[in-house]
Design a protein around this motif. Sequence first.
Motif, PDB file in Angstrom:
ATOM      1  N   ASP A   1       0.867  -1.331  -0.016  1.00  0.00           N
ATOM      2  CA  ASP A   1      -0.114   0.027   0.141  1.00  0.00           C
ATOM      3  C   ASP A   1       0.674   1.297  -0.066  1.00  0.00           C
ATOM      4  O   ASP A   1       0.514   2.419   0.271  1.00  0.00           O
ATOM      5  CB  ASP A   1      -1.313   0.000   1.080  1.00  0.00           C
ATOM      6  N   ASP A   2       2.120   1.083  -0.262  1.00  0.00           N
ATOM      7  CA  ASP A   2       3.065   2.205  -0.562  1.00  0.00           C
ATOM      8  C   ASP A   2       3.387   2.914  -1.859  1.00  0.00           C
ATOM      9  O   ASP A   2       2.524   2.074  -2.646  1.00  0.00           O
ATOM     10  CB  ASP A   2       4.491   1.925   0.297  1.00  0.00           C
ATOM     11  N   TYR A   3       4.334   3.519  -2.011  1.00  0.00           N
ATOM     12  CA  TYR A   3       4.648   3.958  -3.469  1.00  0.00           C
ATOM     13  C   TYR A   3       6.112   4.357  -3.345  1.00  0.00           C
ATOM     14  O   TYR A   3       6.506   5.060  -2.495  1.00  0.00           O
ATOM     15  CB  TYR A   3       3.840   5.134  -3.801  1.00  0.00           C
ATOM     16  N   LEU A   4       6.773   3.988  -4.459  1.00  0.00           N
ATOM     17  CA  LEU A   4       8.206   4.392  -4.818  1.00  0.00           C
ATOM     18  C   LEU A   4       8.415   5.075  -6.104  1.00  0.00           C
ATOM     19  O   LEU A   4       8.017   4.374  -6.988  1.00  0.00           O
ATOM     20  CB  LEU A   4       9.168   3.356  -4.447  1.00  0.00           C
ATOM     21  N   ASP A   5       9.280   6.153  -6.210  1.00  0.00           N
ATOM     22  CA  ASP A   5       9.154   6.728  -7.547  1.00  0.00           C
ATOM     23  C   ASP A   5      10.391   6.123  -8.201  1.00  0.00           C
ATOM     24  O   ASP A   5      11.516   6.175  -7.792  1.00  0.00           O
ATOM     25  CB  ASP A   5       9.626   8.453  -7.347  1.00  0.00           C
ATOM     26  N   PRO A   6      10.127   5.656  -9.343  1.00  0.00           N
ATOM     27  CA  PRO A   6      11.430   5.069 -10.185  1.00  0.00           C
ATOM     28  C   PRO A   6      12.519   5.910 -10.588  1.00  0.00           C
ATOM     29  O   PRO A   6      13.499   5.884 -10.995  1.00  0.00           O
ATOM     30  CB  PRO A   6      10.716   4.632 -11.349  1.00  0.00           C
ATOM     31  N   GLU A   7      12.257   7.496 -10.110  1.00  0.00           N
ATOM     32  CA  GLU A   7      13.261   8.230 -10.596  1.00  0.00           C
ATOM     33  C   GLU A   7      14.184   8.272  -9.323  1.00  0.00           C
ATOM     34  O   GLU A   7      15.292   8.941  -9.408  1.00  0.00           O
ATOM     35  CB  GLU A   7      12.996   9.876 -10.289  1.00  0.00           C
ATOM     36  N   LEU A   8      14.070   7.298  -8.497  1.00  0.00           N
ATOM     37  CA  LEU A   8      15.280   6.961  -7.498  1.00  0.00           C
ATOM     38  C   LEU A   8      16.223   6.523  -8.114  1.00  0.00           C
ATOM     39  O   LEU A   8      17.321   6.960  -7.977  1.00  0.00           O
ATOM     40  CB  LEU A   8      14.536   6.037  -6.426  1.00  0.00           C
ATOM     41  N   CYS A   9      16.141   6.039  -9.315  1.00  0.00           N
ATOM     42  CA  CYS A   9      17.157   5.687 -10.301  1.00  0.00           C
ATOM     43  C   CYS A   9      18.294   6.704 -10.490  1.00  0.00           C
ATOM     44  O   CYS A   9      19.571   6.764 -10.464  1.00  0.00           O
ATOM     45  CB  CYS A   9      16.857   5.035 -11.549  1.00  0.00           C
ATOM     46  N   GLU A  10      17.687   7.948 -10.663  1.00  0.00           N
ATOM     47  CA  GLU A  10      18.543   9.027 -10.864  1.00  0.00           C
ATOM     48  C   GLU A  10      19.177   9.700  -9.648  1.00  0.00           C
ATOM     49  O   GLU A  10      20.432   9.956  -9.819  1.00  0.00           O
ATOM     50  CB  GLU A  10      17.544  10.478 -11.452  1.00  0.00           C
TER      51      GLU A  10
ATOM     52  N   TRP B   1      16.116   8.343   2.127  1.00  0.00           N
ATOM     53  CA  TRP B   1      15.681   9.637   1.624  1.00  0.00           C
ATOM     54  C   TRP B   1      14.366  10.072   2.305  1.00  0.00           C
ATOM     55  O   TRP B   1      13.980   9.231   3.349  1.00  0.00           O
ATOM     56  CB  TRP B   1      15.110   9.444   0.095  1.00  0.00           C
ATOM     57  N   GLY B   2      13.959  11.175   2.270  1.00  0.00           N
ATOM     58  CA  GLY B   2      12.584  11.699   3.058  1.00  0.00           C
ATOM     59  C   GLY B   2      11.368  10.713   2.482  1.00  0.00           C
ATOM     60  O   GLY B   2      11.544  10.262   1.554  1.00  0.00           O
ATOM     61  N   ARG B   3      10.679  10.801   3.596  1.00  0.00           N
ATOM     62  CA  ARG B   3       9.345  10.012   3.326  1.00  0.00           C
ATOM     63  C   ARG B   3       8.153  10.644   3.448  1.00  0.00           C
ATOM     64  O   ARG B   3       8.029  11.672   4.001  1.00  0.00           O
ATOM     65  CB  ARG B   3       9.259   8.633   4.259  1.00  0.00           C
ATOM     66  N   LEU B   4       7.231  10.330   2.706  1.00  0.00           N
ATOM     67  CA  LEU B   4       5.587  10.858   2.801  1.00  0.00           C
ATOM     68  C   LEU B   4       4.963   9.927   3.415  1.00  0.00           C
ATOM     69  O   LEU B   4       5.286   8.716   3.291  1.00  0.00           O
ATOM     70  CB  LEU B   4       5.396  11.265   1.356  1.00  0.00           C
ATOM     71  N   HIS B   5       3.859  10.340   4.201  1.00  0.00           N
ATOM     72  CA  HIS B   5       2.890   9.462   4.935  1.00  0.00           C
ATOM     73  C   HIS B   5       1.366   9.727   4.357  1.00  0.00           C
ATOM     74  O   HIS B   5       0.897  10.797   4.275  1.00  0.00           O
ATOM     75  CB  HIS B   5       2.823   9.821   6.233  1.00  0.00           C
ATOM     76  N   PHE B   6       0.829   8.627   4.091  1.00  0.00           N
ATOM     77  CA  PHE B   6      -0.472   8.564   3.252  1.00  0.00           C
ATOM     78  C   PHE B   6      -1.533   7.599   3.979  1.00  0.00           C
ATOM     79  O   PHE B   6      -1.147   6.421   3.880  1.00  0.00           O
ATOM     80  CB  PHE B   6      -0.364   8.656   1.803  1.00  0.00           C
ATOM     81  N   ILE B   7      -2.462   7.971   4.607  1.00  0.00           N
ATOM     82  CA  ILE B   7      -3.567   7.120   5.134  1.00  0.00           C
ATOM     83  C   ILE B   7      -4.779   7.051   3.907  1.00  0.00           C
ATOM     84  O   ILE B   7      -5.153   8.149   3.275  1.00  0.00           O
ATOM     85  CB  ILE B   7      -4.284   7.529   6.389  1.00  0.00           C
ATOM     86  N   TRP B   8      -4.801   5.619   3.237  1.00  0.00           N
ATOM     87  CA  TRP B   8      -5.836   5.793   2.210  1.00  0.00           C
ATOM     88  C   TRP B   8      -7.185   6.195   2.655  1.00  0.00           C
ATOM     89  O   TRP B   8      -7.495   6.061   3.851  1.00  0.00           O
ATOM     90  CB  TRP B   8      -5.832   4.123   1.686  1.00  0.00           C
TER      91      TRP B   8
ATOM     92  N   ALA C   1      -0.900   3.611   4.228  1.00  0.00           N
ATOM     93  CA  ALA C   1      -1.821   2.883   5.321  1.00  0.00           C
ATOM     94  C   ALA C   1      -3.097   2.650   4.957  1.00  0.00           C
ATOM     95  O   ALA C   1      -3.693   3.334   4.988  1.00  0.00           O
ATOM     96  CB  ALA C   1      -1.691   3.818   6.810  1.00  0.00           C
ATOM     97  N   CYS C   2      -3.256   1.498   4.451  1.00  0.00           N
ATOM     98  CA  CYS C   2      -4.752   0.992   4.162  1.00  0.00           C
ATOM     99  C   CYS C   2      -5.457   0.460   5.461  1.00  0.00           C
ATOM    100  O   CYS C   2      -4.807   0.508   6.416  1.00  0.00           O
ATOM    101  CB  CYS C   2      -4.824  -0.140   2.835  1.00  0.00           C
ATOM    102  N   LYS C   3      -6.623   0.309   5.244  1.00  0.00           N
ATOM    103  CA  LYS C   3      -7.314  -0.265   6.322  1.00  0.00           C
ATOM    104  C   LYS C   3      -6.855  -1.683   6.941  1.00  0.00           C
ATOM    105  O   LYS C   3      -6.993  -1.908   8.214  1.00  0.00           O
ATOM    106  CB  LYS C   3      -8.756  -0.672   5.925  1.00  0.00           C
ATOM    107  N   ALA C   4      -6.238  -2.402   6.229  1.00  0.00           N
ATOM    108  CA  ALA C   4      -5.623  -3.682   6.722  1.00  0.00           C
ATOM    109  C   ALA C   4      -4.383  -3.781   7.305  1.00  0.00           C
ATOM    110  O   ALA C   4      -3.743  -4.787   7.302  1.00  0.00           O
ATOM    111  CB  ALA C   4      -6.123  -4.936   5.677  1.00  0.00           C
ATOM    112  N   SER C   5      -3.641  -2.710   7.082  1.00  0.00           N
ATOM    113  CA  SER C   5      -1.892  -2.346   7.137  1.00  0.00           C
ATOM    114  C   SER C   5      -2.027  -2.531   8.688  1.00  0.00           C
ATOM    115  O   SER C   5      -2.606  -2.261   9.680  1.00  0.00           O
ATOM    116  CB  SER C   5      -1.622  -1.133   6.646  1.00  0.00           C
ATOM    117  N   ASN C   6      -0.367  -2.768   8.851  1.00  0.00           N
ATOM    118  CA  ASN C   6       0.189  -2.953  10.219  1.00  0.00           C
ATOM    119  C   ASN C   6      -0.010  -1.486  10.920  1.00  0.00           C
ATOM    120  O   ASN C   6       0.071  -1.223  12.040  1.00  0.00           O
ATOM    121  CB  ASN C   6       1.520  -3.428  10.060  1.00  0.00           C
ATOM    122  N   THR C   7       0.228  -0.672   9.846  1.00  0.00           N
ATOM    123  CA  THR C   7       0.232   0.850  10.660  1.00  0.00           C
ATOM    124  C   THR C   7      -1.013   1.292  11.163  1.00  0.00           C
ATOM    125  O   THR C   7      -1.053   1.773  12.398  1.00  0.00           O
ATOM    126  CB  THR C   7       0.781   1.962   9.393  1.00  0.00           C
TER     127      THR C   7
END
Length: 389
Positions: free
Chosen positions: A92-101, A118-125, A225-231
């Motif tokens: 339920d996360d996301y990572l930008d492929p621009e990490l390759c740069e 790197w820095g991280r963002l936080h998002f509750i679905w 963090a989706c409804k069924a996540s550990n978070t």
Amino acid sequence: MTLLSICIPTRNRQIYAMSAVREMLSSERDDFEVVVADNSDDAAPLAEFVENCADPRLKLLAPVDKVLSMRANWERIVRETSGEWVSFIGDDDYLDPELCEVIRVTKKVVPDADALTWGRLHFIWPEARSGPETTKMSNGNHLMRIKKEDMIRKLFFWEDAVDRPNCPFGVYHGAVKRTLLEDIRDTFSGQYFGHPIVDYDNICRTLMVANSFVYFERPMSVFGACKASNTMGLRDEKSARTVIETFLREMDGKIEAANFPFPIELGITAQIGHVIEAFKQEQGIEITAWEDNFIKACAHDCESQSDRKLFEARKDAYRQAIVQWRGKDALAAFDPKYKFRTDIPNFVGFHNNELRFDMGIGNAESAAEFYGILDTMMFPVHLLEGRLY
């Protein structure tokens, strides 16, 4: 050549994994791969999705004939990757492929770097929110060398911890060189991951084996963090019981460290405490003068509870564990305060080089969509060269 392998282990949350993968594959880059390790009860949804994608950058590991533990599912995925660098995220996360740069520039300016974060963002679905939520975004944009000894103090001595150690280096929402993963495997009994709580276990292993650490201030991924996540289990008592029961039923290995009387049901601080203590005991690491910092983190864990009754219950349980562990005198470092106020709105604005704002910005429906909105507001990754401190 594959520069980066993005690994996504998943179990019965296929729709979230598909959301992340779909957005990653919209990238025009060809120097990354996405490897999904499906541990679900129904193999069909992801199998059909991958077939329809027909993208050589996407690889699927199908479920086996039994449910794998989280550790075993993470373990098998590494062997199927081909990237020079490897990173894991949740489904339920996301990572930008621009990490390759970012990796490309890091290799150029810090040739011996083998651990990057790197820095991280936080998002509750949206379906998991009970009301308005605020989040924050770093405004930094520099690459920085980080001293190993500083991270050792952060992790093993709990220096400056809130409810958990402030040591973000590892394969989860970080990237490590394949050579480092192989060193970890060879150093620690032929396994990439040892403890059932795999993310912090890997942080311990990475910190002990890695040589050169680099931190990029700009966010490149989203903790979802989706409804069924550990978070969400950390935020809701009922969800916590279900998450822990499922985790214990499906795990392999032992979660509790010896002579560390903090029930894992207490919260995130107790859980991470067991991971670090188990690692220290396994490796014969003996240190002192960390206990007060850990106890203060226990207090912060109590303060994260918004319900007053649950705050008091957690406070009492931690108090009992601390006394059993180090005696009544140790309670001098334990002074949690109930701080939740419904009459004061959460701060929104710019403070300490962070922008704090409503998580509902742009009406994002997924972690990937949330990142896409904020990406337009952040430092352009392609301008990164020359930003090393």
